[in-house]
Motif scaffolding. Structure first.
Motif, PDB file in Angstrom:
ATOM      1  N   UNK B 160      18.014 -52.633 -14.146  1.00  0.00           N
ATOM      2  CA  UNK B 160      18.721 -51.555 -14.116  1.00  0.00           C
ATOM      3  C   UNK B 160      18.760 -50.577 -14.689  1.00  0.00           C
ATOM      4  N   UNK B 170      25.105 -43.627  -9.605  1.00  0.00           N
ATOM      5  CA  UNK B 170      23.254 -43.930  -9.126  1.00  0.00           C
ATOM      6  C   UNK B 170      22.809 -44.827  -9.969  1.00  0.00           C
ATOM      7  N   UNK B 171      21.861 -46.250  -8.756  1.00  0.00           N
ATOM      8  CA  UNK B 171      21.288 -47.168  -9.613  1.00  0.00           C
ATOM      9  C   UNK B 171      20.322 -46.859  -9.635  1.00  0.00           C
ATOM     10  N   UNK B 173      16.399 -48.757 -10.003  1.00  0.00           N
ATOM     11  CA  UNK B 173      15.801 -49.987 -10.436  1.00  0.00           C
ATOM     12  C   UNK B 173      14.788 -50.355 -10.749  1.00  0.00           C
ATOM     13  N   UNK B 177      10.986 -53.039  -6.413  1.00  0.00           N
ATOM     14  CA  UNK B 177      10.913 -52.957  -5.011  1.00  0.00           C
ATOM     15  C   UNK B 177      10.495 -52.157  -4.726  1.00  0.00           C
ATOM     16  N   UNK B 178      10.150 -51.747  -3.025  1.00  0.00           N
ATOM     17  CA  UNK B 178       9.641 -50.961  -2.759  1.00  0.00           C
ATOM     18  C   UNK B 178      10.995 -49.807  -2.364  1.00  0.00           C
ATOM     19  N   UNK B 180      13.451 -47.407  -0.111  1.00  0.00           N
ATOM     20  CA  UNK B 180      14.051 -47.709   1.242  1.00  0.00           C
ATOM     21  C   UNK B 180      12.631 -47.262   2.669  1.00  0.00           C
ATOM     22  N   UNK B 184      15.979 -43.158   5.779  1.00  0.00           N
ATOM     23  CA  UNK B 184      17.137 -43.483   4.860  1.00  0.00           C
ATOM     24  C   UNK B 184      17.376 -41.754   3.660  1.00  0.00           C
ATOM     25  N   UNK B 189      19.589 -40.011  -3.185  1.00  0.00           N
ATOM     26  CA  UNK B 189      18.520 -40.752  -3.354  1.00  0.00           C
ATOM     27  C   UNK B 189      17.888 -41.168  -3.220  1.00  0.00           C
ATOM     28  N   UNK B 190      16.906 -42.336  -4.093  1.00  0.00           N
ATOM     29  CA  UNK B 190      16.606 -43.583  -3.624  1.00  0.00           C
ATOM     30  C   UNK B 190      15.729 -43.602  -4.775  1.00  0.00           C
ATOM     31  N   UNK B 192      13.451 -44.902  -8.099  1.00  0.00           N
ATOM     32  CA  UNK B 192      12.261 -46.284  -8.694  1.00  0.00           C
ATOM     33  C   UNK B 192      12.404 -45.605 -10.303  1.00  0.00           C
TER      34      UNK B 192
END
Lengths: 268, 322
Positions: B160, B170-171, B173, B177-178, B180, B184, B189-190, B192
């Motif tokens: 991380x 914010x995290x 990754x 991992x795929x 989200x 959503x 945002x999400x 990677x």
């Protein structure tokens, strides 16, 4: 009826049981992950308790499942005036609970609130990252002390140290903006919390806290709750900035401003 | 020190904060008094992608932890970083943050440009709720604007990279991992990411794109894909943030913004770029630490006073000035 008679255990049976117990304990201890010589609390955790509905024992009611509560001794020792305030809070709980505004849950409520939180651990500090509000609390573990004349903070000021395998955290300098649960249990800015975090095995934390507030309680009182590690594949925190729900319909632009078929106006 | 912006404890909390810093050990205080002031720069220090020769963490990541800040301006103005908010005609003293296209402007489709101009016109006169800057309501600033706002912290752990901003967090990754599910949508945002030499490369999806790029109102839609690069200097004093926005529903082409950043621990605390306080401890070493940064209360000062509190002063509601 010889088989009903109590018989002393033979010394060999005792030895067997003792060695079994030792090996069980040793196995559990072996499995506890370590980081820089201390138990590693890293991971995503969540309670399965109903603590956030009401810390005290309560029957089923429309807004809460029944629960024996997590308060040691069952009842929170309120001072008389504070008890009156608690009752008022309880009456108005469906409107006044600060969580409904999305306000940071504070300590210890964020820990037993039924949403996951993630612990990130380094030698110098431990970061508690809550899904609710995506709010972040730092537990300093670098032998620093509380500031002397600080602000009042939502999460208070956290200074932790390891006592053998237990993380002991002293938290104070709170504001009075948070509640302890949905039932209106509350505190003042004099709140002082001492937390004890202990890994029972790799996937279970025993979380205990002593809660003290001379303006509200007649004596310190204790709670205890178990936290479980999320082990679902690909589980992750998802931001929950719920205080933005009230106005997020206004952004980023009024939908009606965009062309009906935006792709038709896109660049070739 | 977020408390200076919270509405429940305004000025007296700020003063208490200053006292808190003042109460630290005399040695540390004196030591820190000689720290230079953080000055904004009118040039863009560029870091190129390449090898990482600096220190690494146990999991192999370049160690870039600490407190950082952008160097050329603030969130007022995306394309004229040292111009004021809502004043596009200020003479540029620093180059536009938009590095591609070359004209330094966001390549809006015509309708979107009109909308942005309309926002800019009403920032100080928010006659409709949508004219109030989301950040003024404590909403997270989004992937890019977060780096133009106050200073911020980077913490790193195996798998991380974590960003702690003045508003939101914010995290990232690194664990492959795929993403989200697509439906959503999130303020930040999400994310990677992975490291390539000195560069953290991050793919940001699931954007709700409700934040803006500056107070002039540049925006994206929730279709935006953001490709970020954090390119760190091996001396760990500087990094270049570069983000490419692809969003055919709003722009005529993908575009890229760039924000120069530098480490701030060696500068004087200023409540903006550097919000670190002095930790109290028994040793003589100067230890700096960030204070809680929480903005969940809705603060009334921004947005031209258009965000008001109700009479009981506990339940923030959005109301418009008459």
């Amino acid at each position: 009826m010889r088989f009903l008679k109590a018989r002393p255990l033979s010394s060999s049976s005792l030895l067997l049981i003792t060695s079994l117990l030792i090996s069980l304990t040793a196995n559990a201890a072996d499995k506890i992950p370590k980081l820089n010589g201390h138990p590693d609390l890293s991971g995503i955790w969540q309670t399965t308790s109903a603590a956030d509905y009401d810390l005290e024992p309560h029957s089923l009611r429309a807004d809460a499942p029944p629960s024996a509560g997590i308060v040691e001794g069952g009842v929170i020792p309120y001072l008389p005036k504070a008890l009156a305030q608690k009752k008022k809070n309880f009456e108005n709980r469906l409107m006044d609970d600060p969580r409904l505004k999305g306000w940071t849950l504070g300590v210890p409520r964020g820990i037993y609130y039924p949403e996951p939180f993630q612990i990130f651990q380094r030698d110098r500090d431990i970061t508690v990252f809550h899904q609710f509000g995506h709010s972040v609390r730092t537990i300093h573990t670098n032998n620093t002390q509380h500031p002397e004349d600080p602000n009042d903070w939502w999460f208070g000021d956290s200074r932790g140290h390891w006592e053998k395998d237990t993380l002991v955290v002293d938290v104070k300098h709170f504001n009075d903006g948070t509640w302890l649960d949905r039932a209106g249990n509350f505190h003042s800015d004099a709140l002082h919390v001492v937390e004890r975090w202990k890994l029972l095995d790799a996937n279970t934390i025993e979380y205990k806290a002593t809660i003290e507030d001379e303006k509200v309680f007649s004596r310190p009182w204790n709670i205890s709750v178990i936290l479980h590690r999320h082990r679902e594949p690909n589980f992750q925190l998802i931001e929950d900035y719920r205080y933005t729900l009230e106005y997020d319909k206004y952004y980023p632009y009024p939908a009606e401003s965009a062309p009906a078929k935006s792709s038709s106006t896109a660049a070739n | 020190m977020k408390t200076i912006f919270t509405s429940r404890y305004p000025l007296h909390a700020f003063i208490a904060g200053l006292l808190a810093i003042g109460s630290a050990s005399a040695f540390a205080q004196e030591d820190r008094a000689s720290f230079p002031k953080f000055e904004r720069e009118n040039y863009v220090y560029k870091v190129e992608q390449g090898k990482w020769t600096g220190p690494k963490l146990s999991d192999g990541q370049p160690d870039v932890q600490g407190q950082w800040s952008n160097t050329i301006g603030n969130h007022n103005n995306l394309v004229n970083p040292q111009g004021g908010g809502n004043r596009n005609n200020d003479k540029p003293r620093a180059p536009s943050r938009v590095v591609d296209p070359e004209d330094g402007q966001v390549p809006f489709q015509a309708w979107a440009r009109e909308l942005q101009k309309d926002y800019a016109k009403h920032l100080l006169d928010p006659t409709k709720p949508e004219y109030i800057e989301p950040l003024a309501r404590c909403a997270p600033a989004g992937p890019s604007k977060s780096f133009m706002w106050h200073g911020y912290e980077i913490r790193q752990y195996p798998g991380y990279v974590v960003f702690l901003f003045d508003s939101g967090s914010r995290i990232i990754h690194l664990d492959k991992k795929p993403h989200l599910p697509e439906n959503i949508k999130l303020w930040n945002g999400d994310s990677r990411g992975h490291w390539e030499g000195n560069t953290l490369i991050v793919d940001v999806t699931n954007n709700n794109s409700k934040s803006r790029f500056g107070r002039n109102g540049e925006f994206a839609s929730e279709n935006a894909q953001v490709a970020e690069k954090f390119i760190f200097d091996n001396n760990r004093e500087r990094f270049t943030y570069r983000a490419t926005y692809t969003d055919p529903s709003v722009y005529t082409r993908p575009w890229t913004l760039e924000i120069p950043n530098r480490r701030v621990e060696k500068f004087a605390e200023d409540g903006w770029n550097n919000q670190l306080g002095v930790a109290k401890h028994n040793g003589k070493e100067l230890l700096l630490e960030p204070y809680e940064q929480i903005c969940t209360e809705n603060n009334g000062g921004f947005g031209g006073g258009a965000v008001k509190k109700t009479a009981d002063n506990t339940s923030p509601k959005t109301t418009l000035t008459p």
